[in-house]
Design a protein around this motif. Structure first.
Motif, mmCIF file in Angstrom:
data_model
loop_
_atom_site.group_PDB
_atom_site.id
_atom_site.type_symbol
_atom_site.label_atom_id
_atom_site.label_comp_id
_atom_site.label_asym_id
_atom_site.label_seq_id
_atom_site.Cartn_x
_atom_site.Cartn_y
_atom_site.Cartn_z
ATOM 1 N N LYS A 87 1.215 -23.899 -6.085
ATOM 2 C CA LYS A 87 2.146 -24.740 -6.839
ATOM 3 C C LYS A 87 1.802 -26.210 -6.670
ATOM 4 N N SER A 88 1.477 -26.623 -5.461
ATOM 5 C CA SER A 88 1.122 -28.021 -5.236
ATOM 6 C C SER A 88 -0.187 -28.370 -5.923
ATOM 7 N N LYS A 89 -1.146 -27.450 -5.890
ATOM 8 C CA LYS A 89 -2.425 -27.679 -6.549
ATOM 9 C C LYS A 89 -2.203 -27.808 -8.058
ATOM 10 N N THR A 90 -1.393 -26.926 -8.614
ATOM 11 C CA THR A 90 -1.105 -26.981 -10.045
ATOM 12 C C THR A 90 -0.383 -28.270 -10.400
ATOM 13 N N LEU A 91 0.567 -28.660 -9.581
ATOM 14 C CA LEU A 91 1.303 -29.895 -9.839
ATOM 15 C C LEU A 91 0.377 -31.103 -9.772
ATOM 16 N N SER A 92 -0.544 -31.120 -8.816
ATOM 17 C CA SER A 92 -1.463 -32.256 -8.722
ATOM 18 C C SER A 92 -2.383 -32.320 -9.937
ATOM 19 N N ILE A 93 -2.789 -31.171 -10.462
ATOM 20 C CA ILE A 93 -3.616 -31.151 -11.682
ATOM 21 C C ILE A 93 -2.804 -31.641 -12.874
ATOM 22 N N LEU B 233 -4.908 -47.363 -18.308
ATOM 23 C CA LEU B 233 -5.930 -47.531 -17.277
ATOM 24 C C LEU B 233 -5.275 -47.575 -15.897
ATOM 25 N N PHE B 234 -4.214 -48.359 -15.783
ATOM 26 C CA PHE B 234 -3.516 -48.502 -14.511
ATOM 27 C C PHE B 234 -2.607 -47.305 -14.231
ATOM 28 N N LEU B 235 -1.952 -46.798 -15.266
ATOM 29 C CA LEU B 235 -1.082 -45.640 -15.064
ATOM 30 C C LEU B 235 -1.874 -44.401 -14.658
ATOM 31 N N THR B 236 -3.093 -44.241 -15.189
ATOM 32 C CA THR B 236 -3.936 -43.122 -14.797
ATOM 33 C C THR B 236 -4.334 -43.243 -13.327
ATOM 34 N N ALA B 237 -4.642 -44.450 -12.893
ATOM 35 C CA ALA B 237 -4.944 -44.655 -11.475
ATOM 36 C C ALA B 237 -3.746 -44.273 -10.611
ATOM 37 N N GLY B 238 -2.558 -44.607 -11.062
ATOM 38 C CA GLY B 238 -1.345 -44.210 -10.340
ATOM 39 C C GLY B 238 -1.149 -42.707 -10.329
ATOM 40 N N CYS B 239 -1.385 -42.068 -11.469
ATOM 41 C CA CYS B 239 -1.268 -40.606 -11.546
ATOM 42 C C CYS B 239 -2.271 -39.937 -10.609
ATOM 43 N N LEU B 240 -3.490 -40.449 -10.560
ATOM 44 C CA LEU B 240 -4.505 -39.875 -9.674
ATOM 45 C C LEU B 240 -4.141 -40.085 -8.203
ATOM 46 N N ALA B 241 -3.553 -41.227 -7.871
ATOM 47 C CA ALA B 241 -3.133 -41.472 -6.497
ATOM 48 C C ALA B 241 -2.022 -40.508 -6.092
ATOM 49 N N ILE B 242 -1.070 -40.279 -6.981
ATOM 50 C CA ILE B 242 0.005 -39.317 -6.693
ATOM 51 C C ILE B 242 -0.569 -37.918 -6.544
ATOM 52 N N ALA B 243 -1.474 -37.541 -7.448
ATOM 53 C CA ALA B 243 -2.082 -36.209 -7.382
ATOM 54 C C ALA B 243 -2.856 -36.042 -6.076
ATOM 55 N N PHE B 244 -3.540 -37.074 -5.635
ATOM 56 C CA PHE B 244 -4.286 -37.012 -4.378
ATOM 57 C C PHE B 244 -3.346 -36.794 -3.201
ATOM 58 N N ARG B 245 -2.201 -37.487 -3.225
ATOM 59 C CA ARG B 245 -1.250 -37.377 -2.111
ATOM 60 C C ARG B 245 -0.617 -35.993 -2.017
ATOM 61 N N ILE B 246 -0.353 -35.349 -3.161
ATOM 62 C CA ILE B 246 0.322 -34.046 -3.107
ATOM 63 C C ILE B 246 -0.649 -32.877 -3.107
ATOM 64 N N ASP B 247 -1.927 -33.142 -3.259
ATOM 65 C CA ASP B 247 -2.925 -32.068 -3.261
ATOM 66 C C ASP B 247 -3.045 -31.491 -1.851
ATOM 67 N N PRO B 248 -2.834 -30.189 -1.709
ATOM 68 C CA PRO B 248 -2.891 -29.588 -0.370
ATOM 69 C C PRO B 248 -4.282 -29.641 0.256
ATOM 70 N N ASP B 249 -5.328 -29.769 -0.528
ATOM 71 C CA ASP B 249 -6.685 -29.850 0.029
ATOM 72 C C ASP B 249 -6.935 -31.168 0.754
ATOM 73 N N ASN B 250 -6.085 -32.164 0.534
ATOM 74 C CA ASN B 250 -6.259 -33.465 1.164
ATOM 75 C C ASN B 250 -5.282 -33.659 2.325
ATOM 76 N N ASP B 251 -4.719 -32.573 2.814
ATOM 77 C CA ASP B 251 -3.755 -32.639 3.912
ATOM 78 C C ASP B 251 -4.470 -33.036 5.198
ATOM 79 N N GLU B 252 -3.978 -34.041 5.887
ATOM 80 C CA GLU B 252 -4.619 -34.517 7.105
ATOM 81 C C GLU B 252 -4.427 -33.556 8.275
ATOM 82 N N ASP B 253 -3.419 -32.684 8.216
ATOM 83 C CA ASP B 253 -3.164 -31.740 9.295
ATOM 84 C C ASP B 253 -4.180 -30.609 9.334
ATOM 85 N N ALA B 254 -4.834 -30.364 8.221
ATOM 86 C CA ALA B 254 -5.747 -29.215 8.137
ATOM 87 C C ALA B 254 -7.022 -29.424 8.904
#
Length: 76
Positions: free
Chosen positions: A10-16, A55-76
């Motif tokens: 679900k998190s991966k799908t949401l980030s996409i 241009l700026f909103l896409t950068a914001g969307c990508l930053a949000i997607a990066f934060r919620i993407d489970p593959d980028n979890d620092e605990d892993a």
């Protein structure tokens, strides 16, 4: 263990959705709705302003997607 896999998907799908689908829909699929010259915003026709803003909103969307993407979890 199975429930965690479902939550990950679900998190991966949401980030996409946030990182890719939202900007694509706003720029490409909504083109007929924002393809107009007037009104002028900051001296630019509306369609130029719309694309430049995304241009700026896409950068914001990508930053949000990066934060919620489970593959980028620092605990892993």
């Amino acid at each position: 263990a199975h429930k965690k896999g479902v939550d990950l998907m679900k998190s991966k799908t949401l980030s996409i959705l946030i990182g890719f689908v939202t900007p694509m829909v706003a720029i490409v699929l909504l083109f007929p709705f924002w393809n107009k010259v007037e009104p002028f915003i900051l001296g630019f026709p509306f369609n130029y302003f719309w694309i430049f803003s995304w241009l700026f909103l896409t950068a914001g969307c990508l930053a949000i997607a990066f934060r919620i993407d489970p593959d980028n979890d620092e605990d892993a």
